[in-house]
Design a protein around this motif. Structure first.
Motif, short mmCIF file in Angstrom:
data_model
loop_
_atom_site.label_atom_id
_atom_site.label_comp_id
_atom_site.label_asym_id
_atom_site.label_seq_id
_atom_site.Cartn_x
_atom_site.Cartn_y
_atom_site.Cartn_z
N MET A 219 -11.97 15.16 -6.27
CA MET A 219 -11.30 15.69 -5.07
C MET A 219 -9.99 14.98 -4.76
SD MET A 219 -14.76 15.91 -2.81
CE MET A 219 -16.24 16.54 -3.59
N LEU A 220 -9.58 14.08 -5.64
CA LEU A 220 -8.33 13.36 -5.42
C LEU A 220 -7.15 14.34 -5.41
CD1 LEU A 220 -6.60 10.78 -5.26
CD2 LEU A 220 -6.67 10.70 -7.75
N GLU A 221 -6.36 14.28 -4.35
CA GLU A 221 -5.15 15.12 -4.26
C GLU A 221 -3.94 14.26 -4.57
OE1 GLU A 221 -4.99 17.11 -0.42
OE2 GLU A 221 -7.18 17.23 -0.40
N LYS A 222 -3.04 14.78 -5.39
CA LYS A 222 -1.84 14.02 -5.75
C LYS A 222 -0.58 14.63 -5.17
CE LYS A 222 -3.86 12.32 -10.03
NZ LYS A 222 -3.70 12.21 -11.48
N HIS B 190 -10.74 2.73 -14.60
CA HIS B 190 -9.54 3.56 -14.73
C HIS B 190 -8.70 3.59 -13.46
CE1 HIS B 190 -11.27 7.26 -12.65
NE2 HIS B 190 -12.34 6.52 -12.83
N PHE B 191 -9.28 3.13 -12.34
CA PHE B 191 -8.50 3.13 -11.10
C PHE B 191 -7.36 2.11 -11.13
CE2 PHE B 191 -11.88 5.71 -9.47
CZ PHE B 191 -11.27 6.49 -8.51
N ALA B 192 -7.42 1.12 -12.00
CA ALA B 192 -6.31 0.17 -12.08
C ALA B 192 -5.04 0.88 -12.54
CB ALA B 192 -6.68 -0.97 -13.04
N ALA B 193 -5.15 1.67 -13.60
CA ALA B 193 -3.98 2.41 -14.10
C ALA B 193 -3.54 3.47 -13.10
CB ALA B 193 -4.31 3.05 -15.44
N LEU B 194 -4.52 4.06 -12.41
CA LEU B 194 -4.20 5.10 -11.43
C LEU B 194 -3.43 4.52 -10.24
CD1 LEU B 194 -4.84 8.16 -10.90
CD2 LEU B 194 -6.71 7.36 -9.45
N ASN B 195 -3.84 3.35 -9.76
CA ASN B 195 -3.09 2.69 -8.67
C ASN B 195 -1.66 2.39 -9.12
OD1 ASN B 195 -4.89 1.03 -6.13
ND2 ASN B 195 -5.91 2.38 -7.57
N ALA B 196 -1.51 1.88 -10.34
CA ALA B 196 -0.18 1.55 -10.85
C ALA B 196 0.69 2.81 -10.92
CB ALA B 196 -0.30 0.92 -12.23
N GLU B 197 0.10 3.89 -11.41
CA GLU B 197 0.87 5.14 -11.58
C GLU B 197 1.26 5.75 -10.23
OE1 GLU B 197 -1.45 8.24 -13.48
OE2 GLU B 197 -0.17 9.76 -12.53
N LEU B 198 0.28 5.94 -9.36
CA LEU B 198 0.55 6.65 -8.11
C LEU B 198 1.38 5.82 -7.13
CD1 LEU B 198 -2.90 8.41 -7.60
CD2 LEU B 198 -0.77 9.40 -8.47
N PHE C 102 0.84 -1.20 0.00
CA PHE C 102 0.00 0.00 0.00
C PHE C 102 0.88 1.25 0.00
CE2 PHE C 102 -2.92 -3.18 1.50
CZ PHE C 102 -4.12 -2.80 0.94
N HIS C 103 0.45 2.24 -0.77
CA HIS C 103 1.16 3.52 -0.84
C HIS C 103 0.18 4.64 -0.53
CE1 HIS C 103 4.92 1.99 -2.87
NE2 HIS C 103 4.12 0.94 -2.96
N GLU C 104 0.69 5.68 0.17
CA GLU C 104 -0.19 6.71 0.70
C GLU C 104 0.00 8.08 0.05
OE1 GLU C 104 0.62 7.81 4.74
OE2 GLU C 104 -1.41 8.59 5.04
N GLY C 105 -1.13 8.66 -0.37
CA GLY C 105 -1.16 10.04 -0.82
C GLY C 105 -1.92 10.89 0.17
N PRO C 106 -2.15 12.16 -0.15
CA PRO C 106 -2.80 13.07 0.81
C PRO C 106 -4.19 12.61 1.25
CG PRO C 106 -1.80 14.31 -1.00
CD PRO C 106 -1.70 12.86 -1.36
N ASN C 107 -5.00 12.14 0.33
CA ASN C 107 -6.36 11.73 0.73
C ASN C 107 -6.83 10.43 0.07
OD1 ASN C 107 -6.98 12.59 -1.86
ND2 ASN C 107 -8.47 14.14 -1.25
N PHE C 108 -5.88 9.55 -0.25
CA PHE C 108 -6.20 8.31 -0.98
C PHE C 108 -5.03 7.36 -0.81
CE2 PHE C 108 -6.60 6.41 -5.49
CZ PHE C 108 -7.68 5.60 -5.18
N LEU C 109 -5.33 6.06 -0.85
CA LEU C 109 -4.27 5.05 -0.87
C LEU C 109 -4.35 4.29 -2.19
CD1 LEU C 109 -3.57 5.49 2.11
CD2 LEU C 109 -3.81 3.05 2.48
N VAL C 110 -3.23 3.73 -2.59
CA VAL C 110 -3.21 2.88 -3.79
C VAL C 110 -2.41 1.61 -3.48
CG1 VAL C 110 -3.47 4.72 -5.51
CG2 VAL C 110 -1.17 4.08 -4.71
N ILE C 111 -2.63 0.61 -4.33
CA ILE C 111 -1.92 -0.67 -4.23
C ILE C 111 -0.96 -0.79 -5.41
CG2 ILE C 111 -2.21 -3.18 -4.45
CD1 ILE C 111 -4.95 -2.80 -2.97
N ASP C 112 0.27 -1.19 -5.12
CA ASP C 112 1.25 -1.41 -6.19
C ASP C 112 0.96 -2.77 -6.85
OD1 ASP C 112 3.39 -1.92 -7.84
OD2 ASP C 112 4.91 -1.30 -6.38
#
Ligand code: SF4
Ligand code: F3S
Length: 106
Positions: A103-106, A66-74, A25-35
């Motif tokens: 509202m996603l913050e990067k 589209h969240f699959a590509a977004l998780n990979a990217e972020l 898991f990786h953390e951004g300001p207001n969202f998490l993603v999975i590598d």
């Protein structure tokens, strides 16, 4: 791989990070993603999310593919998170609200 989707935004409960055996898991300001390169599809995180935001890549809800590509990217840009922390303020109010992608913050 498993994918975190829109309903995590502005909630970020972080219960998910506690169970992951490979710390992907990786953390951004207001969202998490999975590598996706690290996730071993163990399925443990999916039921832990109070916002029901985690899905298998081939079971993504309509409109959220589209969240699959977004998780990979972020996941390449954001730091790893392995310890549960407090959810964001007003997480319970934001849980289930529509239109959070804007509202996603990067
Ligand atoms: Fe981690 Fe398992 Fe969830 Fe993949 S499915 S992110 S390996 S807990
Ligand atoms: Fe987000 Fe759910 Fe984890 S809200 S931080 S995917 S527990």
């Amino acid at each position: 791989a498993f994918v975190i989707t829109e309903n995590c935004i502005k909630c970020k409960f972080t219960d998910c990070v506690d169970v992951c055996p490979v710390d992907c898991f990786h953390e951004g300001p207001n969202f998490l993603v999975i590598d996706p390169d690290e996730c071993i599809d163990c399925t443990l995180c999916e039921p832990e999310c109070p916002a029901n935001a985690i899905f298998a890549e081939d079971e993504l809800p309509e409109g959220q593919e589209h969240f699959a590509a977004l998780n990979a990217e972020l996941s390449k840009a954001w730091p790893v998170i392995t310890e549960v922390k407090d959810s964001l303020p007003d997480a319970d109010e934001w849980n289930g609200k529509a239109g959070k992608f804007a509202m996603l913050e990067k």
